[in-house]
Design a protein around this motif. Structure first.
Motif, PDB file in Angstrom:
ATOM      1  N   MET A 259      24.107  35.484  40.994  1.00  0.00           N
ATOM      2  CA  MET A 259      24.204  35.359  42.389  1.00  0.00           C
ATOM      3  C   MET A 259      24.998  35.763  43.327  1.00  0.00           C
ATOM      4  O   MET A 259      26.758  36.010  42.355  1.00  0.00           O
ATOM      5  N   ARG A 260      25.427  36.561  44.724  1.00  0.00           N
ATOM      6  CA  ARG A 260      25.960  37.271  45.266  1.00  0.00           C
ATOM      7  C   ARG A 260      27.694  36.597  45.446  1.00  0.00           C
ATOM      8  O   ARG A 260      27.312  34.920  46.302  1.00  0.00           O
ATOM      9  N   THR A 261      28.718  36.336  45.311  1.00  0.00           N
ATOM     10  CA  THR A 261      29.719  35.994  45.718  1.00  0.00           C
ATOM     11  C   THR A 261      30.919  36.463  46.256  1.00  0.00           C
ATOM     12  O   THR A 261      30.691  37.690  46.723  1.00  0.00           O
ATOM     13  N   THR A 262      31.293  36.846  46.969  1.00  0.00           N
ATOM     14  CA  THR A 262      32.965  36.607  47.332  1.00  0.00           C
ATOM     15  C   THR A 262      34.002  37.014  46.360  1.00  0.00           C
ATOM     16  O   THR A 262      34.819  38.338  47.222  1.00  0.00           O
ATOM     17  N   GLU A 263      33.967  37.452  44.787  1.00  0.00           N
ATOM     18  CA  GLU A 263      34.132  37.671  44.258  1.00  0.00           C
ATOM     19  C   GLU A 263      33.761  38.618  43.484  1.00  0.00           C
ATOM     20  O   GLU A 263      33.533  38.569  41.817  1.00  0.00           O
TER      21      GLU A 263
END
Lengths: 473, 312
Positions: A259-263
């Motif tokens: 998943m694409r996360t802010t980190e």
């Protein structure tokens, strides 16, 4: 139709039924406007919290409240013990059945279920043939619809084995009741339902793929805010303490889901998906779907991610397959079914079809792949033109339909127009499976037809809900 | 946190802030239009409100002409204005709803309650009802900000929400100043005259800063001091310098939490350092309008850098 069996009053000739004494007394003594005041309070609260569902094709108000009835429905300890055993047996058999039809297909060879009914079923997924989902669990969450027509137990109306909804209402209704009627709880020994999310979390973690470590990453996959059950999806993610993702939040690389996360990117191990098979992966299923994740099926088939429920479980809640469940239970458990089916005609069989056509105006006819009260005929309530139109559809494609008698569903006291009145109800308990174990949460969603005499309880058709109390001994 | 979640929080913050700003400029226009000095003052007030909103192009494109009714309708309710108050609150709520799990119950109730209230209020046409509507919107913004401040964990969800608010607030303050400087004064009206004075004080009222002005400058309202208050004064919570300071601090919190700095942090810090040495005399000398246009451009570029780094 004759007087229906009432959950509180029974057939009306005897005393109040077991479990209902305190409630009945309380209802008798409660000031007349108290229930209405509590009912308004509940509605305000639900509206403020946005506890809503979307109604398809209803442009004016795409979000509606499901009406909530403040009078609880009670199931006594003896009744529940029988139900629980029956549900465990049924869902256990369902899992074994799925494992078999996507595996050795012994039940098809033995003629328990006609092979062509399974292998040509639109819900049968050839991609799963020969596959075994992590932990061997197919149906992690089932919502089995039960109805009651008399004292002697419940009958199964449907096995919802794909992505059954409504559990958030079971939990919210309980919260609401405890807030509105704390005294009433003090007078009853109501078994709690709020460990549902713990059990769900445990079941999902236990079904994680090998190699995902001690603390697998779970997500809830939703089609998005416009889905009718979006409130429930966000509710569950919140209670589970996991991310609520949409397809665009995920991607697949080297057969692994991220998943694409802010980190940056983070690996995903278990997906509690609330998206139908058809929309999961445009590379495998519907090519134009945008809610899914390209490559998800490859990762799944490589055993790198768990999907709950497993791909292909829909074949087990097909309404034609449903009619064979008693035989399926006998075949896989060696026991007699503890819960019976509603008597059902399989229109695919010529003599059944004839019997159905002969008394169409007395029956309920359903599409085998349908759900949510769509695309069905309620014979006694249909016009002549509707009957004739359905007759033509039946003759054109009999295999697409089953028929059942119009059931005289049990009733329960319900607040209607400011006074208590009997309204028809059903029950959807939630059954969780993990490797080697099946668990039933003591309660469920009781749906209620709010219109006098109506038998239609679906929320998409204007039904409401009640809290369901399972009493301890 | 999911990038999409951060994005929705950021935009929830931006849309709430913008709804508040629109309510404030409309309230100011109602005040200005009530001024008895000249016949065309009213017309000018509504033209000014429209220009402040930055939506004049869309307004004109819809074939509208400026009047109290048309500007009110367009900025508060219009379905074809993607940033009308109603559209902003609806979008804030849509964004919030898509990330409910990242919000506290109080914050969600404040946003959802605002949306429910909006639907109940409808489109008031009487002026007093309209002012009540604007009050409701401002109260909503306060409730949302209060709920966020009082109930949210100080983690990335909070920083992204606040970042969106701060970035939008900087943009709005800059637009407000720019419009007063160039557009509001009708032709023939004397700079420093009664209408000019009233307009500057109204501008201060718009951002609830008139009393603050008196405290800080201890004198009557002068244009360059108003500009000083709204551009450089770090005590004033919506001055450009304050907003820039907030942006830097939220970005720094994110960098600390995540253990990584990036282009957004570097860009924001560079902007902020320029405020430290700036003087309002110099800004006026080289042109307030040019200064503000440059600021808006930089603010946009910062927004793009934030999107690129976290939200995509």
């Amino acid at each position: 139709m004759t007087q229906a069996f009432d959950e509180m009053a029974g057939d009306g000739s005897g005393p109040v039924r077991e479990g209902y004494h305190a409630l009945s007394e309380w209802l008798r003594q409660a000031p007349p406007d108290l229930l209405q005041a509590r009912s308004r309070q509940a509605e305000l609260f639900f509206r403020r919290m946005g506890v809503t569902f979307a109604v398809y094709g209803d442009a004016d108000s795409n979000e509606r409240l499901i009406p909530f009835d403040v009078v609880p429905r009670i199931i006594n300890a003896t009744e529940w013990a029988r139900l629980e055993a029956g549900l465990k047996q049924r869902v256990g058999a369902l899992n074994a059945f799925l494992q078999d039809i996507y595996g050795p297909q012994e039940c098809l060879r033995a003629g328990v279920v006609p092979a062509e009914l399974i292998l040509t079923n639109p819900q049968y997924r050839p991609e799963m043939q020969g596959r075994r989902p992590p932990g061997g669990v197919w149906c992690h969450v089932a919502g089995v619809d039960l109805v009651r027509t008399g004292e002697d137990g419940f009958q199964v109306l449907e096995d919802n084995a794909r992505t059954p909804s409504g559990v958030s209402y079971m939990l919210e209704n309980r919260e609401m009741m405890m807030r509105l009627f704390p005294d009433l709880f003090a007078d009853h020994r109501v078994r709690p339902v709020d460990d549902y999310t713990d059990s769900l979390l445990g079941a999902l973690q236990a079904s994680a793929p090998p190699g995902s470590g001690d603390d697998p990453t779970l997500v809830v996959l939703t089609p998005g805010p416009f889905n009718s059950a979006y409130y429930e999806h966000s509710f569950l993610a919140d209670k589970l303490g996991v991310e609520l993702v949409e397809g665009r939040d995920l991607f697949v690389r080297d057969d692994t889901v991220f998943m694409r996360t802010t980190e940056g990117f983070r690996r995903v191990d278990v997906i509690y998906r609330r998206i139908d098979d058809d929309y999961l992966d445009p590379l495998t299923f519907r090519p134009h779907s945008t809610v899914g994740v390209p490559g998800l099926m490859a990762a799944y088939q490589a055993g790198r991610v768990t999907l709950a429920n497993a791909v292909g479980t829909g074949v087990a809640d097909d309404k034609a397959v449903y009619t064979y469940m008693p035989e399926v239970i006998r075949f896989f458990t060696g026991e007699e079914p503890l819960l019976s089916n509603v008597p059902t005609w399989r229109c695919r069989e010529p003599d059944h079809l004839k019997a159905v056509l002969d008394r169409l105006d007395q029956l309920v006819v359903k599409e085998v792949g349908g759900s949510g009260g769509y695309g069905m005929l309620v014979g006694p309530a249909a016009t002549r033109a509707e009957l004739e139109a359905f007759r033509a559809r039946l003759i054109a494609d009999p295999g697409a339909f089953i028929a059942q008698p119009t059931l005289n569903l049990s009733t329960a006291p319900t607040l209607a127009g400011g006074a208590l009145a009997a309204r028809h109800i059903d029950l959807r308990p939630f059954v969780l499976s993990r490797p080697g174990a099946v668990e039933v949460i003591p309660g469920g969603l009781t749906r209620v037809a709010l219109t006098a005499g109506s038998l239609v309880v679906n929320s998409s058709q204007g039904g409401g809900t009640k809290d369901t109390w399972v009493l301890d001994d | 946190m999911l990038s999409r979640t951060a994005d929705s929080l950021y935009w929830t913050g931006r849309y709430m802030e913008r709804a508040d700003f629109l309510a404030r400029i409309l309230e100011a226009a109602v005040r200005l239009a009530a001024l008895p000095t000249r016949d065309d003052a009213a017309q000018s007030a509504w033209a000014g409100a429209l220009a402040s909103s930055g939506m004049k192009g869309a307004f004109d494109a819809g074939g509208r002409t400026v009047s109290e009714k048309s500007v009110r309708e367009f900025l508060a309710f219009a379905a074809d204005n993607p940033t009308s108050i109603k559209a902003c609150l609806t979008r804030a709520r849509t964004n919030a709803r898509s990330v409910r799990t990242a919000l506290t119950i109080e914050l969600w109730e404040a946003i959802n309650g605002a949306w429910n209230g909006l639907n109940e209020l409808g489109q008031p046409s009487r002026r007093d009802d309209f002012v009540g509507y604007l009050d409701f919107v401002k109260a909503t913004a306060l409730a949302v900000e209060g709920a966020a401040s009082r109930t949210m964990l100080r983690n990335d969800a909070y920083w992204f929400l606040r970042l969106g608010m701060a970035l939008e607030r900087a943009d709005n303050t800059a637009r407000l100043l720019d419009v007063k400087y160039h557009l509001l004064l009708p032709p023939g009206e004397r700079v420093g005259g009664q209408l000019d004075y009233f307009q500057w004080t109204t501008l201060l009222r718009e951002v609830s800063a008139l009393t603050a002005y008196r405290w800080v400058y201890r004198g009557s309202v002068r244009p360059w001091l108003v500009a000083d208050l709204l551009v450089l004064n770090r005590q004033m919570p919506r001055s450009l310098a304050s907003c820039q300071g907030m942006i830097v601090s939220y970005l720094e919190r994110l960098a600390t939490d995540y253990g990584r700095r990036g282009p957004a942090q570097r860009l924001a810090s560079a902007h902020l350092s320029r405020f430290n040495t700036a003087r309002i005399e110099d800004i006026f000398q080289s042109g307030l309008h040019e200064y503000i246009q440059a600021f808006l451009k930089e603010n946009n570029a910062l927004g793009a850098a934030i999107s690129e780094q976290y939200l995509a």
